[in-house]
Design an enzyme around this catalytic site. Structure first.
Site: not given
Ligand code: SF4
Ligand code: SF4
Length: 108
Positions: A47
């Site tokens: 997300w």
């Molecule tokens: S940490 Fe990275 S992979 Fe996990 S939800 Fe957030 S942007 Fe997406």
């Protein structure tokens, strides 16, 4: 858009039991492949919180701006400082704009 990992830069957090991007992802989406390179699984669950992008110590994770906003090739790159974060925004023509903000603390 899910994060894109540059496997030339990713060093797997040098063999840590749990790499930083894996530790910080609230959806438990980041993991390492058999070559110790990080990737996001499965893409559709991401997300776009950008926590993994911010925490990577070698700047291996790139956030791709959705094409509806920035078209393909536009990038948003965070650089964490001691008490600031600098965002570098690059558009599809290569124009770069930078924004620096003070990080919030518990006292703010
Ligand atoms: S940490 Fe990275 S992979 Fe996990 S939800 Fe957030 S942007 Fe997406
Ligand atoms: S935090 Fe960066 S260097 Fe560490 S495993 Fe993830 S992408 Fe690779």
């Amino acid at each position: 858009m899910p994060p894109k990992v540059d496997w030339e830069k990713c060093d797997g957090c040098k063999g840590k039991d749990e790499p930083l991007c894996e530790q910080i992802c609230p959806g438990n989406l980041m993991t390492l492949n058999e070559n110790n390179k990080a990737f996001c699984r499965p893409y559709r669950h991401c997300w776009d919180c950008m926590s993994c992008t911010k925490v990577c110590p070698v700047g291996a994770i790139e956030t791709r701006i959705p094409f509806q906003i920035g078209y393909h090739g536009a990038k948003l790159i965070p650089m964490m400082g001691t008490d600031t974060i600098t965002w570098t925004c690059q558009d599809i023509h290569g124009n770069v704009t930078r924004f620096r903000y003070k990080n919030r603390t518990d006292e703010d």
